[in-house]
Design a protein around this motif. Structure first.
Motif, PDB file in Angstrom:
ATOM      1  N   ARG A   7       0.844  -1.191   0.000  1.00  8.32           N
ATOM      2  CA  ARG A   7       0.000   0.000   0.000  1.00  8.32           C
ATOM      3  C   ARG A   7       0.877   1.237   0.000  1.00  8.32           C
ATOM      4  O   ARG A   7       1.826   1.359   0.782  1.00  8.32           O
ATOM      5  CB  ARG A   7      -0.918   0.012   1.230  1.00  8.32           C
ATOM      6  CG  ARG A   7      -1.964   1.107   1.191  1.00  8.32           C
ATOM      7  CD  ARG A   7      -2.828   1.097   2.448  1.00  8.32           C
ATOM      8  NE  ARG A   7      -3.519  -0.174   2.592  1.00  8.32           N
ATOM      9  CZ  ARG A   7      -3.308  -1.000   3.599  1.00  8.32           C
ATOM     10  NH1 ARG A   7      -2.430  -0.687   4.531  1.00  8.32           N
ATOM     11  NH2 ARG A   7      -3.959  -2.118   3.681  1.00  8.32           N
ATOM     12  N   MET A 565      -8.298  -1.254   0.588  1.00 11.07           N
ATOM     13  CA  MET A 565      -7.768   0.090   0.374  1.00 11.07           C
ATOM     14  C   MET A 565      -8.336   1.046   1.421  1.00 11.07           C
ATOM     15  O   MET A 565      -9.402   0.803   1.995  1.00 11.07           O
ATOM     16  CB  MET A 565      -8.160   0.578  -1.025  1.00 11.07           C
ATOM     17  CG  MET A 565      -7.734  -0.326  -2.157  1.00 11.07           C
ATOM     18  SD  MET A 565      -5.975  -0.264  -2.499  1.00 11.07           S
ATOM     19  CE  MET A 565      -5.866   1.299  -3.362  1.00 11.07           C
ATOM     20  N   ARG A 612     -11.849  -1.863  -2.792  1.00  8.01           N
ATOM     21  CA  ARG A 612     -10.732  -1.414  -3.625  1.00  8.01           C
ATOM     22  C   ARG A 612     -11.121  -0.122  -4.332  1.00  8.01           C
ATOM     23  O   ARG A 612     -12.303   0.159  -4.548  1.00  8.01           O
ATOM     24  CB  ARG A 612     -10.346  -2.491  -4.639  1.00  8.01           C
ATOM     25  CG  ARG A 612      -9.864  -3.780  -3.978  1.00  8.01           C
ATOM     26  CD  ARG A 612      -9.244  -4.727  -4.979  1.00  8.01           C
ATOM     27  NE  ARG A 612     -10.169  -5.055  -6.038  1.00  8.01           N
ATOM     28  CZ  ARG A 612      -9.778  -5.442  -7.268  1.00  8.01           C
ATOM     29  NH1 ARG A 612      -8.499  -5.508  -7.563  1.00  8.01           N
ATOM     30  NH2 ARG A 612     -10.667  -5.752  -8.181  1.00  8.01           N
TER      31      ARG A 612
END
Length: 679
Positions: A7, A565, A612
């Protein structure tokens, strides 16, 4: 993102402000609502308090320890009720996720393309002048695409033609006019432009070569239309004609001028658009001079009634009706859900009073088991409520005249939610209770039908005009800025974005609002009893508690958080045909220090919670819309207020054309003709 992908580190961008939003959003959209005490002064207890009191009493009577989990008080778990549904597989989005960024562009995944369909100032009506930034006039703006595009709805005419409706929520004058300071000093023509830049636009689009790409249609475009802050509206429903809606210009109380601060919306089964009027308080002045008996209601709707009230945009300088000292009932003619018929350019749009008056984020529909229409609505302010309307009459497919009357008769409800976990397990930190979910039961408390009030001390018309006060009186549950509501086309479950609430203290946390303060927001899942949108009770759970997945207080329906995310400030939602939930955000730049965007998350099956990012929007823009077309070939988003912390002279964004910032609608499609969401 791929399971092995790291990430990206979140980058610093803006100073944080109240509610996790930028200063300009706070000023221009909602009048700095987060910097003022919440207008809900009711002494409604937080429902964790009610539950804890009952548990304490039961413990004292039985002399036994309280049972935790879904069995307490006989409440069934929403998670348990939906267990079978969750085991049903649903197609999982497979695109390569867009990484967090602070770029001044719209970013989409590999194998996707996008283009700007229309931007602020582009011609809408036939014969409209071309946009002239330095010499904009109110007359020109009434014919051109308005400012800050928000909700996007689509009415398909045939395979290759459709009508796009776009809300124009509010204006950022310092990005529209060079040298702008405030409404007191603004040129009167600038104020006329601002009024005309509100409302909405109807645009005819045509598909490009059978793909998911849509562009403005050529030719005369007879359906194209601009609705503004001065367009005449019919007032319908039980409150129409009531003395609280009458003004000097409209002594019968049946026609209002304009619609303002239109945020989210919905599309009806009969082919019309619903649009919610939200933060209308910021347009009115003179509240300190109204009659004393009117001030409580005005204040409950965030209208200033003390001190210097002649501030803000100062629309009253060109339209006297915005001065409440002279026209005290004009504010009552706003904060409604409006209905627009996109197929009849000559039709008068309608303000539907039976849906109640509050800060409507939007309004979305579902059909009940017996064929009536339910409308779900959120009141977007801290500690406000969720609502539902159910029509008295059934929807009749193909009977347009009949269906256009459905929203005038029925019952208006407000939500009351109760958790099922004991006191010590809901501490405001976001830690899950021992049963593994934030969940419980809820009821839709009737406020009024089209023939009677169900609230002591309120007439029917008073319930509809002062809905917030009526909901206070029946003990509705205070929520964390309930915004968009959307029912799943696959399961019938209903999802509500709770955007955030920095004002909720840890001791005020309850199971439906489990964090205090709630900086990043969460998403509520409602499962109506018998899976019937007409039910008066439901189970609920919180599948997503937003934020950086590395934050312990976040939750993604139990999914592995190393594979999701970051997301903050969920605002608007939509579904694709497979039942995946698409979430647009408003506040990530200040809360997570990354651009806002459009995210997607499965809400059924083994990938439930795998959130996401599909697209990100430019610097300081909010991701609005969103819309996935019924064939799953196109995603529409509407980035509004790009570069909102800048000015004309010192811009912080130059999207989309590299000169100055312009709110715009964007079309996204797969370059190989595949469904949106696939790789």
């Amino acid at each position: 993102m791929p399971e092995s992908a790291p990430r990206r580190r979140l980058l610093p961008l803006f100073a944080e402000v109240g509610g996790g939003r930028s200063p300009k959003t706070c000023q221009y959209r909602c009048g700095n609502a987060c910097f003022h005490p919440a207008p809900n002064k009711s002494d409604n207890p937080y429902f964790g308090d009610i539950f804890r009191a009952v548990l304490s009493r039961r413990t004292a009577l039985q002399g036994a320890a309280v049972t935790t989990g879904a069995g307490a008080l006989g409440l069934s778990s929403a998670g348990s009720a939906a267990a079978n549904e969750r085991n049903h597989p649903s197609p999982r989005p497979t695109f390569e996720a867009v990484q967090p960024n602070t770029d001044d562009v719209v970013t989409v995944p590999p194998n996707y393309d996008h283009h700007v369909v229309i931007r602020w100032g582009d011609p809408v009506l036939p014969g409209a002048p071309e946009f002239d930034f330095e010499n904009q006039t109110g007359e020109a703006q009434e014919q051109q695409f308005g400012y800050n595009c928000d909700y996007v709805g689509f009415h398909q005419l045939d395979d290759d033609h459709g009508l796009l409706w776009v809300n124009h929520e509010y204006t950022n004058e310092e990005l529209m006019f060079a040298g702008y300071t405030d409404g007191n000093d603004a040129d009167l023509e600038q104020i006329k432009v601002a009024i005309a830049a509100h409302g909405g636009s109807i645009l005819e689009l045509e598909r490009q070569n059978g793909t998911g790409e849509w562009r403005l249609a050529g030719g005369d475009r007879p359906f194209n239309r601009r609705i503004t802050g001065n367009t005449p509206f019919r007032i319908s429903g039980p409150a129409a004609g009531h003395e609280l809606l009458r003004t000097e210009a409209d002594p019968e109380g049946v026609e209002a001028l304009g619609t303002l601060n239109n945020c989210a919306g919905g599309y009806t089964p009969w082919g019309t658009f619903l649009s919610g009027e939200e933060n209308c308080d910021q347009y009115f002045v003179g509240g300190d001079q109204v009659a004393e008996e009117d001030r409580e209601a005005l204040a409950r709707y965030s209208i200033e009634v003390e001190g210097d009230t002649y501030v803000g945009r100062r629309f009253d300088r060109v339209e006297e009706r915005f001065d409440l000292a002279k026209h005290p009932h004009e504010a009552n003619r706003f904060y409604w859900v409006v209905e627009i018929d996109p197929t009849d350019p000559e039709s008068k749009p309608t303000k539907r009073t039976m849906l109640g008056r509050f800060k409507h984020e939007g309004a979305t529909t579902a059909i009940t088991s017996d064929g009536r229409v339910a409308v779900y609505m959120g009141d977007d302010e801290r500690f406000e409520y969720i609502y539902k309307f159910v029509s008295a009459k059934q929807y009749v497919k193909g009977s347009r005249k009949h269906n256009m009357s459905l929203l005038d008769t029925g019952t208006l409800y407000v939500g009351r939610l109760t958790g099922n976990s004991p006191e010590e397990e809901i501490d405001g930190t976001g830690t899950l209770p021992s049963d593994g979910e934030f969940d419980g039961r809820g009821e839709w408390v009737p406020l009024a039908s089209n023939t009677e009030s169900f609230v002591d001390g309120f007439t029917l018309e008073e319930v509809l005009i002062h809905t917030r006060l009526a909901a206070d009186a029946v003990g509705a549950t205070k929520m964390d800025r309930p915004e968009d509501f959307e029912p799943s086309p696959v399961t019938g479950k209903v999802y509500c974005c709770l955007t955030n609430n920095d004002a909720r203290e840890p001791g005020q946390a309850d199971e439906p609002n489990p964090r205090g303060p709630n900086k990043h927001g969460h998403i509520l899942e409602v499962v109506e009893d018998r899976n019937d949108a007409g039910a008066e009770s439901f189970t609920w759970n919180v599948p997503i508690v937003c934020g950086d997945p590395e934050d312990e207080s976040t939750y993604f329906a139990g999914y592995d958080k190393s594979k999701v995310m970051p997301i903050s400030a969920p605002d608007n939602v939509t579904f694709d045909k497979d039942g995946n939930l698409w979430v647009a955000t408003d506040g990530q730049p200040s809360a997570l220090e990354i651009n806002d965007g459009l995210h997607v998350v499965p809400v059924e099956g083994r990938f439930r919670g795998e959130l996401r990012t599909f697209a990100t929007v430019p610097v300081e823009a909010e991701c609005c819309g969103p819309l996935i077309t019924e064939d799953n070939k196109t995603a529409f988003i509407a980035p509004q207020h790009p570069g909102e912390n800048g000015t004309v002279e010192e811009p912080t964004s130059t999207w989309p054309d590299g000169d100055f910032a312009r709110p715009s609608v964007v079309c996204i499609w797969h370059t190989q003709g595949r469904d949106v969401g696939t790789a």
